[in-house]
Design an enzyme around this catalytic site. Structure first.
Site, PDB file in Angstrom:
ATOM      1  N   ASP A  75       0.834  -1.208   0.000  1.00 30.55           N
ATOM      2  CA  ASP A  75       0.000   0.000   0.000  1.00 30.55           C
ATOM      3  C   ASP A  75       0.869   1.259   0.000  1.00 30.55           C
ATOM      4  OD1 ASP A  75      -3.077  -1.025   0.939  1.00 30.55           O
ATOM      5  OD2 ASP A  75      -1.404  -2.342   1.395  1.00 30.55           O
ATOM      6  N   HIS A 228     -11.699  -3.194   7.029  1.00 29.94           N
ATOM      7  CA  HIS A 228     -11.681  -4.348   6.122  1.00 29.94           C
ATOM      8  C   HIS A 228     -11.941  -5.677   6.826  1.00 29.94           C
ATOM      9  CE1 HIS A 228     -10.378  -1.568   3.085  1.00 29.94           C
ATOM     10  NE2 HIS A 228      -9.254  -1.301   3.713  1.00 29.94           N
ATOM     11  N   HIS A 255      -3.407  -4.092   2.489  1.00 33.68           N
ATOM     12  CA  HIS A 255      -4.809  -3.649   2.503  1.00 33.68           C
ATOM     13  C   HIS A 255      -5.177  -2.812   3.722  1.00 33.68           C
ATOM     14  CE1 HIS A 255      -8.641  -3.554   0.635  1.00 33.68           C
ATOM     15  NE2 HIS A 255      -9.258  -4.409   1.442  1.00 33.68           N
TER      16      HIS A 255
END
Length: 370
Positions: A75, A228, A255
């Site tokens: 990321d 998430h 993520h």
């Protein structure tokens, strides 16, 4: 001492490859070149030019034997935090960078793929960068059927060499470590091509010679951050039994924009023969770290028994495989100097623990099933 070979001086070699390009609405990528070079000697520095002109780069090939060091961060994006993280990685002595998805954060703005390439070029030109896709690589709009067109055109990985039919999942081997890069955003159920490929891939690994098995994917399976939650449950249900049977040592994910390290875990609870799960989606992206704000609680309460350490800060990880039995993992915050370790742990390989022998029958049954 590393041998230094300067192509064009000691002996000139020219490698030919392929040229591709793509258009995206009003954007045209220009020519993108992919060239396979080698075979290369291990632990050797090579000097090269692209197209026979332009700046000269140097690439250090990884060693053939332990120790081998991986830098890890997912990321990334293109922020000041990203630049700091890259500066820190540049200071550590690593052989390969592993990136578990979400590279440029171009998000349909194709010129951002260009600027991302310019940002990471000083490092990505000097060491192998092995990547897999994240949700920000998906660019789905009407009339465009390949949602990963930009990613596949720019970051071509050696998927064909590992028997895969897709750039979204593949494997490679380096210095006694087998690394599997899985795709969270392509089919993964038991009838999928990815699942069939994975079963065939892990079945070929000889754990008497290849002592470490490391997996990367984007969406974490074990995550105590409120962000998430449960997004990886489907893939976990399909593939965790297979990875457990294969004896995966470490699973690295992104993520979630924070850091977390688990105990060895399987089927939702600590298991001495399971994998260590590490979330490392803290590379500096524009969406910031997932921190506590207002009345929101950042992490699940109570903390799951398998979760050993978590923190919402930007940073990177370093995985040094010392030998066939021992590895050293450390996490480094952007806020600290690079040598400062904010989390660290020694990890023993499953191949040295007796776990593989204990579950040999069950593993064979799963891996050999049609």
């Amino acid at each position: 001492m590393n041998e230094r070979k300067k192509i064009g001086m000691t002996r000139k070699k020219v490698a030919e490859g392929e040229t591709t390009s793509y258009s995206y609405l009003f954007y045209s990528s220009g020519k993108i070149h992919h060239t396979v070079i080698g075979p290369l000697e291990h632990d050797t520095v090579y000097f090269y030019r692209c197209g026979g002109q332009g700046p000269e780069f140097q690439l250090k090939n990884p060693p053939a034997q332990f120790p081998v060091t991986f830098s890890v961060a997912g990321d990334l994006g293109q922020t000041g935090w990203t630049k700091t993280m890259l500066d820190h990685i540049d200071q550590c002595k690593y052989d390969i960078h592993l990136l578990p998805g979400d590279l440029s954060y171009a998000d349909y703005m194709q010129h951002r793929w260009d600027t991302f390439g310019e940002l990471v070029q000083p490092l990505a030109s000097a060491r192998p960068w092995m990547v897999t896709e994240g949700n920000h690589e998906k660019e789905k709009i009407l009339l465009f059927t390949d949602v990963f067109e930009s990613y596949n055109a720019r970051w071509k990985m050696p998927f064909e060499e590992s028997g895969s039919t897709s750039n979204l999942y593949y494997s490679f081997e380096v210095a006694g470590v087998h690394v599997i890069m899985l795709g969270s955003y392509t089919d993964y159920d038991e009838l999928s091509n990815q699942y069939s490929w994975l079963k065939a891939d892990v079945s070929k690994v000889d754990r008497k010679k290849t002592h470490w098995l490391v997996v990367l994917l984007h969406v974490p399976w074990y995550n105590s951050n409120n962000a998430h939650q449960c997004e990886g449950d489907g893939m976990m249900a399909a593939m965790e039994p297979l990875l457990y049977a294969a004896g995966v040592d470490i699973l690295l994910a992104g993520h979630v924009h924070a850091y977390e390290r688990s105990n060895r875990v399987n089927n939702g609870k600590s298991d001495p023969c399971g994998a260590v799960h590490i979330t490392i989606g803290d590379g500096g992206n524009k969406e910031d770290v997932q921190v506590e704000h207002h009345a929101c609680i950042l992490y699940l309460h109570p903390q799951p028994e398998w979760s050993l350490f978590h923190e919402a800060s930007f940073g990177h990880g370093e995985l040094k495989i010392v030998n066939s039995t021992r590895a050293f993992w450390s996490w480094h915050r952007n806020d600290d100097d690079e040598p400062v370790r904010s989390d660290q742990v020694w990890i023993s390989s499953l191949s040295s623990s007796g776990c593989l022998a204990e579950k040999k029958y069950v593993s064979r049954k799963i891996l050999m099933a049609p």
